[in-house]
Design an enzyme around this catalytic site. Structure first.
Site, PDB file in Angstrom:
ATOM      1  N   ARG A   1       0.729  -1.290  -0.037  1.00  0.00           N
ATOM      2  CA  ARG A   1      -0.116   0.178   0.171  1.00  0.00           C
ATOM      3  C   ARG A   1       0.869   1.459  -0.060  1.00  0.00           C
ATOM      4  O   ARG A   1       0.583   2.175   0.854  1.00  0.00           O
ATOM      5  CB  ARG A   1      -1.059  -0.043   1.149  1.00  0.00           C
ATOM      6  CG  ARG A   1      -1.907  -1.044   1.063  1.00  0.00           C
ATOM      7  CD  ARG A   1      -2.715  -1.119   0.036  1.00  0.00           C
ATOM      8  NE  ARG A   1      -3.596  -2.415   0.181  1.00  0.00           N
ATOM      9  CZ  ARG A   1      -3.411  -3.476  -0.646  1.00  0.00           C
ATOM     10  NH1 ARG A   1      -2.274  -3.413  -1.394  1.00  0.00           N
ATOM     11  NH2 ARG A   1      -3.892  -4.650  -0.445  1.00  0.00           N
TER      12      ARG A   1
ATOM     13  N   SER B   1     -10.180   0.092   4.107  1.00  0.00           N
ATOM     14  CA  SER B   1      -9.290  -0.395   5.143  1.00  0.00           C
ATOM     15  C   SER B   1      -8.652   1.029   5.982  1.00  0.00           C
ATOM     16  O   SER B   1      -8.084   1.318   5.305  1.00  0.00           O
ATOM     17  CB  SER B   1      -8.459  -1.472   4.749  1.00  0.00           C
ATOM     18  OG  SER B   1      -8.969  -2.708   4.487  1.00  0.00           O
TER      19      SER B   1
ATOM     20  N   GLU C   1      -3.421   2.394   7.188  1.00  0.00           N
ATOM     21  CA  GLU C   1      -3.257   2.367   5.456  1.00  0.00           C
ATOM     22  C   GLU C   1      -3.816   3.718   5.062  1.00  0.00           C
ATOM     23  O   GLU C   1      -3.657   4.232   3.968  1.00  0.00           O
ATOM     24  CB  GLU C   1      -4.325   1.226   5.049  1.00  0.00           C
ATOM     25  CG  GLU C   1      -4.344   1.335   3.638  1.00  0.00           C
ATOM     26  CD  GLU C   1      -5.090   0.002   3.118  1.00  0.00           C
ATOM     27  OE1 GLU C   1      -4.790  -1.113   3.764  1.00  0.00           O
ATOM     28  OE2 GLU C   1      -5.670  -0.132   2.017  1.00  0.00           O
TER      29      GLU C   1
HETATM   30  C1  LIG Z   1     -15.354   0.475   0.044  1.00  0.00           C
HETATM   31  C2  LIG Z   1     -14.049   0.879  -0.137  1.00  0.00           C
HETATM   32  C3  LIG Z   1     -13.434  -0.232  -0.439  1.00  0.00           C
HETATM   33  C4  LIG Z   1     -11.748  -0.376  -0.666  1.00  0.00           C
HETATM   34  N1  LIG Z   1     -11.243  -1.518  -0.942  1.00  0.00           N
HETATM   35  C5  LIG Z   1      -9.971  -1.466  -1.244  1.00  0.00           C
HETATM   36  C6  LIG Z   1      -9.053  -2.834  -1.485  1.00  0.00           C
HETATM   37  O1  LIG Z   1      -9.595  -3.868  -1.707  1.00  0.00           O
HETATM   38  N2  LIG Z   1      -7.878  -2.688  -1.787  1.00  0.00           N
HETATM   39  C7  LIG Z   1      -7.146  -1.364  -1.656  1.00  0.00           C
HETATM   40  O2  LIG Z   1      -5.900  -1.190  -1.922  1.00  0.00           O
HETATM   41  N3  LIG Z   1      -7.863  -0.312  -1.447  1.00  0.00           N
HETATM   42  C8  LIG Z   1      -9.175  -0.237  -1.236  1.00  0.00           C
HETATM   43  N4  LIG Z   1      -9.766   0.829  -0.919  1.00  0.00           N
HETATM   44  C9  LIG Z   1      -9.246   2.138  -0.713  1.00  0.00           C
HETATM   45  C10 LIG Z   1      -8.926   3.016  -2.048  1.00  0.00           C
HETATM   46  O3  LIG Z   1      -9.929   2.416  -2.878  1.00  0.00           O
HETATM   47  C11 LIG Z   1      -7.826   3.013  -2.593  1.00  0.00           C
HETATM   48  O4  LIG Z   1      -6.611   3.339  -1.572  1.00  0.00           O
HETATM   49  C12 LIG Z   1      -7.386   3.547  -3.737  1.00  0.00           C
HETATM   50  O5  LIG Z   1      -6.283   3.602  -4.588  1.00  0.00           O
HETATM   51  C13 LIG Z   1      -7.473   5.172  -3.374  1.00  0.00           C
HETATM   52  O6  LIG Z   1      -7.741   6.152  -4.739  1.00  0.00           O
HETATM   53  P1  LIG Z   1      -8.097   7.594  -4.729  1.00  0.00           P
HETATM   54  O7  LIG Z   1      -7.786   8.125  -5.857  1.00  0.00           O
HETATM   55  O8  LIG Z   1      -9.489   7.955  -3.965  1.00  0.00           O
HETATM   56  O9  LIG Z   1      -6.787   8.229  -3.866  1.00  0.00           O
HETATM   57  P2  LIG Z   1      -6.910   9.186  -2.815  1.00  0.00           P
HETATM   58  O10 LIG Z   1      -7.383   8.570  -1.563  1.00  0.00           O
HETATM   59  O11 LIG Z   1      -7.672  10.404  -3.074  1.00  0.00           O
HETATM   60  O12 LIG Z   1      -5.309   9.472  -2.408  1.00  0.00           O
HETATM   61  C14 LIG Z   1      -4.354   8.522  -1.791  1.00  0.00           C
HETATM   62  C15 LIG Z   1      -2.904   8.827  -1.876  1.00  0.00           C
HETATM   63  O13 LIG Z   1      -2.595   8.592  -2.976  1.00  0.00           O
HETATM   64  C16 LIG Z   1      -2.033   9.888  -3.457  1.00  0.00           C
HETATM   65  N5  LIG Z   1      -2.189  10.291  -4.827  1.00  0.00           N
HETATM   66  C17 LIG Z   1      -3.372  10.242  -5.548  1.00  0.00           C
HETATM   67  N6  LIG Z   1      -3.232  10.569  -6.800  1.00  0.00           N
HETATM   68  C18 LIG Z   1      -1.869  10.773  -6.827  1.00  0.00           C
HETATM   69  C19 LIG Z   1      -1.198  11.409  -7.917  1.00  0.00           C
HETATM   70  N7  LIG Z   1      -1.776  11.563  -9.162  1.00  0.00           N
HETATM   71  N8  LIG Z   1       0.082  11.312  -7.774  1.00  0.00           N
HETATM   72  C20 LIG Z   1       0.853  11.321  -6.695  1.00  0.00           C
HETATM   73  N9  LIG Z   1       0.041  10.995  -5.620  1.00  0.00           N
HETATM   74  C21 LIG Z   1      -1.277  10.707  -5.712  1.00  0.00           C
HETATM   75  C22 LIG Z   1      -2.516  11.069  -2.347  1.00  0.00           C
HETATM   76  O14 LIG Z   1      -1.769  12.098  -2.122  1.00  0.00           O
HETATM   77  C23 LIG Z   1      -2.753  10.169  -1.192  1.00  0.00           C
HETATM   78  O15 LIG Z   1      -1.614   9.914  -0.196  1.00  0.00           O
HETATM   79  C24 LIG Z   1     -11.270   0.755  -0.740  1.00  0.00           C
HETATM   80  C25 LIG Z   1     -11.890   2.047  -0.093  1.00  0.00           C
HETATM   81  C26 LIG Z   1     -13.225   1.820  -0.125  1.00  0.00           C
HETATM   82  C27 LIG Z   1     -13.992   3.183   0.345  1.00  0.00           C
END
Ligand SMILES: Cc1cc2nc3c(=O)[nH]c(=O)nc-3n(C[C@H](O)[C@H](O)[C@H](O)COP(=O)(O)OP(=O)(O)OC[C@H]3O[C@@H](n4cnc5c(N)ncnc54)[C@H](O)[C@@H]3O)c2cc1C
Length: 305
Positions: A177, A227, A297
């Site tokens: 992660r 998570s 996480e």
């Molecule tokens: C219901 C639910 C289920 C989920 N299941 C899973 C799962 O099974 N497995 C899993 O791994 N995760 C899971 N997640 C967590 C989430 O979906 C992931 O972490 C996803 O990758 C987050 O993407 P985001 O665009 O929303 O990132 P954000 O939450 O907006 O950002 C996360 C991090 O990435 C950085 N970031 C984002 N975009 C960029 C970019 N372009 N350049 C540099 N840094 C960047 C941000 O600064 C931050 O530190 C779940 C979440 C929910 C709500």
């Protein structure tokens, strides 16, 4: 606070693509968060580069917010410019078994694209919400499969917008992660994923049971950030929190989910402080019961009120 000269320069450069004092609750899946000093949605790469250069020259901090599915913004809001790449959404199949997706492409759209074209390789991620940027930065995954298994290269813009580089998979330091080793403030602009030819039916046949499993085991009908803790080696954070008897524990409007104990959900009106209090309670209870310290996480940004 953004100094007046910096604010004017940002307004002049981005026009209506930058707003100030923007509450972030609408931009996170937990529906929680104080205001960002500014929220920018640059029109394209050139404007992103200009934005980063202006932030550097006016000494304004910046950070990237994907779709906020793994981010907890504290109640006092977040300093500097939050950058959302929602306008960077080019998605194309590339020769030689690859798909290039810009950082603002939603992961749901990437999955649909692969299903429609019968491209295999990314099925494991179906149902993991977020953007390609967030997905890559988090090395998102499930079970033994992670983004790192599928990435061929990423395109990164430097923290001051001065250059864009293509970094191939063997130079990237993916961890559980996390993607480490990029200079702080770097922006992932696109990711090139490796895929193999298949059929829409075969790809869908892998995805559908996964989506059903998620719906049965995760609280998908209430706001959450997925998570909260990483799984420790050889165990599951959810199992440890449940064994400590904390399922259903509430602080304010936040609750340790009764469906999956590694999820904290917003039952309505929760503040970030409520979520942080539950995080501390869960950590302390698991430490006391097992001697293990759970690692976060979810990414926490901002300041307390
Ligand atoms: C219901 C639910 C289920 C989920 N299941 C899973 C799962 O099974 N497995 C899993 O791994 N995760 C899971 N997640 C967590 C989430 O979906 C992931 O972490 C996803 O990758 C987050 O993407 P985001 O665009 O929303 O990132 P954000 O939450 O907006 O950002 C996360 C991090 O990435 C950085 N970031 C984002 N975009 C960029 C970019 N372009 N350049 C540099 N840094 C960047 C941000 O600064 C931050 O530190 C779940 C979440 C929910 C709500």
């Amino acid at each position: 606070m953004i100094p007046r000269a910096g604010r004017s320069a940002l307004e002049e450069a981005l026009e209506d693509r930058i707003r100030f004092d923007v509450p972030l609750a609408k931009h996170t899946s937990l529906r929680i968060g104080g205001p960002a000093d500014a929220l920018a949605t640059p029109a394209d790469r050139a404007e992103l580069a200009r934005l980063l250069a202006l932030c550097a020259s006016h000494r304004i901090p910046h950070w990237v917010l994907g779709a906020g599915f793994n981010t907890l913004v504290l109640d006092g809001g977040a300093e500097g410019v939050a950058i959302q790449l929602s306008r960077l959404r080019r998605l194309e199949e590339r020769p030689g078994g690859a798909v290039r997706a810009e950082a603002g492409v939603s992961h749901a759209r990437l999955t649909r694209f692969c299903v429609e074209r019968g491209l295999a390789g990314l099925e494991f991620g179906a149902g993991i919400p977020g953007t390609v940027g967030g997905w890559t930065a988090m090395n998102a995954g499930i079970g033994q499969r992670e983004v790192k298994d599928t990435v061929l290269e990423i395109e990164v813009m430097s923290p001051t917008g001065a250059w864009v580089r293509h970094l191939s998979r063997d130079t990237l330091r993916f961890h559980y992660r996390a993607l480490r080793g990029l200079a702080p403030g770097s922006v992932i602009v696109s990711t090139l994923f490796g895929v193999t030819p298949s059929t829409p039916e075969a790809v869908r046949a892998v995805i559908d049971p996964q989506l059903a499993r998620r719906a049965a085991t995760q609280p998908l009908d209430v706001p959450s950030c997925g998570s909260v803790f990483k799984n420790p080696p050889d165990d599951f954070a959810g199992r440890l929190i449940e064994a400590a008897g904390l399922k259903g524990l509430r602080v304010g409007g936040a609750e340790i989910s009764t469906v999956h104990a590694n999820f904290i959900v917003n039952r309505g009106g929760a503040r970030a402080a409520d979520v942080v209090a539950l995080i501390e309670r869960a950590r302390a209870a698991v430490r006391e019961a097992t001697g293990r310290t759970l690692e976060l996480e979810v990414r926490i940004v901002g300041r307390n009120r």
